[in-house]
Design an enzyme around this catalytic site. Structure first.
Site, PDB file in Angstrom:
ATOM      1  N   GLU A   1     -21.863  30.384 -31.792  1.00 44.76           N
ATOM      2  CA  GLU A   1     -20.510  30.089 -32.023  1.00 44.76           C
ATOM      3  C   GLU A   1     -19.573  30.950 -31.150  1.00 44.76           C
ATOM      4  OE1 GLU A   1     -19.593  27.282 -32.743  1.00 44.76           O
ATOM      5  OE2 GLU A   1     -21.453  26.786 -33.712  1.00 44.76           O
TER       6      GLU A   1
ATOM      7  N   ASP B   1     -24.220  19.985 -27.882  1.00 44.10           N
ATOM      8  CA  ASP B   1     -23.527  20.776 -26.800  1.00 44.10           C
ATOM      9  C   ASP B   1     -24.003  19.901 -25.516  1.00 44.10           C
ATOM     10  OD1 ASP B   1     -22.541  22.416 -28.650  1.00 44.10           O
ATOM     11  OD2 ASP B   1     -23.920  24.033 -28.310  1.00 44.10           O
TER      12      ASP B   1
END
Ligand code: ATP
Length: 500
Positions: free
Chosen positions: A338, A412
């Site tokens: 993250e 992603d």
């Protein structure tokens, strides 16, 4: 009973009986049993059909009673205006006749799910004082040829008889998910779909402006490109209205509509909520207000506060918080992943990170919340590349710290691939201006790889230069589980001053 079981039984039983008869076994009892099963199946099917029919009927009855006006639909100003204009053909019938204008038979509403297409159709029936009859494309889909076509006939008959009963001059038939029955006909196995579509076209051709009640069909889809051209030709669905995701003004309007029946604090900043809910559909905004009221109730408060709305936006965007307990090692990997996204975002769009969190939500084990963006409809090549780099930031930082990636990056990559596809379609890659369908899979794969490898390497370089931020933020994130945007920016500017 599942359809395939029925089909296997129908195909297998006769073959078995013939085979047994061939090898000399007495098949009479078996024949009786087969006939009995057949009769039972037909009866069960009829009952099922009736039940489905009755459920659809109840739904239609309910729909016909729904009263909803255009004022209760938030945003969508252009779409509402276009629809009202089209409906005036029905309202000002005599005038239209005088000028010899061909009456409108079909209106197609296109746009993403949950943007209010059904609401528009309902409001249309109110605006024209028509009977409202609704069905979804999937209701016409049956294995047996002819059943769907029969249902289309019933739908039109139902609309006519209901209008006569209720003494209305017109009826609006709303068909949601029209793409299910109106997909392109390419020959082959789709006989049932073809018959259903043909029946719909026949019914449309049989609509005459002079007849009473006058029938108008409104259909909705989010895949207009899939529709058969016969449906879209003049005289059928020739009026197309785009129902888009709402812009900031539209979002505010929708939020206000759904806040009307809820206790909200006076200090609630609707502009801010509209800004934060960038990209949300009407249905998602309705859900935000609903979830906010649930959070308020959980806390035994009397009014919805800004905090409840922020929590509701997170929930609608990323799913409910889960109690999944992960190991310290897994947490560390998620934190690094993250932080990779957050650092990349802060480098390419300073001030954009609103929060980094480690708490698991929906399918995600952690997330980065971004500050609301300006509404934007055009994107440059460099903007899209930066967006890809933010998406790749997670995997790149795992590579730097662990020497390899994990399964945590699949979403992603999907996001990155979608952006690459947009770039290709817009002629922003070395393929030049191309029609994607004319490019071979190998060429597409090669171009994908070239673009993503180059951006991955740029991402790794940028992240390597900010190792200090990683080290500083990681401790706090593992301890506190959240890192606010401001806290993160402080560490970012302090660490950037230190030698890497
Ligand atoms: P789908 O394509 O999935 O059928 P749709 O476009 O027909 O979706 P609706 O069924 O009209 O969407 O909207 C679903 C719900 O979302 C509505 O019942 C309403 O609560 C809310 N909603 C959607 N758009 C709006 C809007 N513009 N104004 C107010 N509420 C909205």
């Amino acid at each position: 009973m599942p359809r395939w079981t029925k089909e296997v039984l129908i195909g297998f039983l006769p073959v078995l009986i013939i085979f047994l008869a061939f090898i000399g076994i007495n098949v009479v009892p078996l024949l009786f049993a087969a006939i009995l099963i057949g009769v039972l199946l037909v009866v069960a099917n009829k009952r099922g059909g009736l039940a489905v029919g009755a459920a659809a009927d109840r739904k239609r009855k309910k729909n016909s009673m729904s009263k909803l006006t255009f004022e209760e639909i938030g945003g969508q100003d252009n779409a509402k205006e276009e629809l009202r204009e089209a409906l005036d053909f029905l309202n000002r019938y005599d005038e239209v006749q005088k000028f010899g204008i061909r009456p409108l038979k079909g209106i197609l509403l296109t746009g993403p799910p949950g943007t209010g297409k059904t609401l528009m159709a309902k409001a249309a029936s109110q605006y024209t004082d028509s009977v409202f009859v609704a069905a979804a494309g999937s209701e016409f889909v049956e294995m047996y040829v002819g059943v769907g076509a029969g249902r289309v006939r019933d739908l039109f008959r139902d609309a006519r008889s209901r209008a006569a009963k209720e003494n209305k001059k017109s009826a609006i038939i709303f068909i949601d998910e029209i793409d299910v029955i109106g997909g392109k006909r390419e020959g082959g196995q789709q006989r049932e779909y073809d018959q259903t579509l043909n029946q719909l076209l026949t019914e449309m051709d049989g609509i005459y402006s002079s007849e009473s009640p006058r029938i108008l069909i409104i259909a909705a889809t989010n895949r207009k490109e899939m529709l058969d051209s016969a449906l879209l030709r003049p005289g059928r669905f020739d009026r197309h209205i785009q129902v888009d995701l709402p812009d900031k003004k539209g979002r505010k309007h929708i939020l206000q509509l759904h806040a009307k029946n809820k206790p909200i604090t006076e200090a609630l900043d609707m502009d801010k909520i509209a800004e934060e809910s960038y990209g949300f559909s009407g249905a998602q905004l309705e859900s935000v207000m609903n979830e906010a009221a649930i959070y308020m109730m959980r806390e035994h408060k009397q009014e919805i506060e800004q905090r409840h709305i922020s929590m509701a936006i997170d929930k609608v965007m990323m799913g409910e918080k889960t109690d999944r307990e992960s190991t310290l090692e897994e947490k560390r990997r998620v934190a690094i992943h993250e932080l990779g996204h957050a650092i990349m975002a802060e480098v390419v769009r300073p001030g954009s990170v609103s929060q980094v969190a480690l708490s698991p939500r929906g399918q995600a084990l952690g997330y980065v919340r971004h500050n609301p963006q300006e509404e934007q409809y055009l994107y440059t090549k460099s903007f899209l590349e930066e967006q890809i780099m933010i998406a790749l930031g997670g995997a790149a930082s795992e590579e730097i710290y662990y020497g390899g990636r994990s399964t945590g990056s699949s979403n992603d990559f999907e996001q990155a691939l979608n952006i690459v596809q947009t770039m290709m379609k817009s002629g922003l890659t070395s393929l030049g201006i191309v029609n994607i369908e004319m490019v071979t899979t190998e060429e597409l794969m090669r171009e994908n790889n070239v673009i993503l490898e180059a951006l991955m390497s740029r991402t790794r370089d940028v992240l390597e230069q900010h190792r200090n931020v990683f080290d500083q933020s990681l401790d706090i994130l593992l301890r506190e589980e959240t890192l606010s945007g401001n806290q993160f920016r402080c560490l970012f500017s302090e660490s950037s001053l230190l030698p890497a």
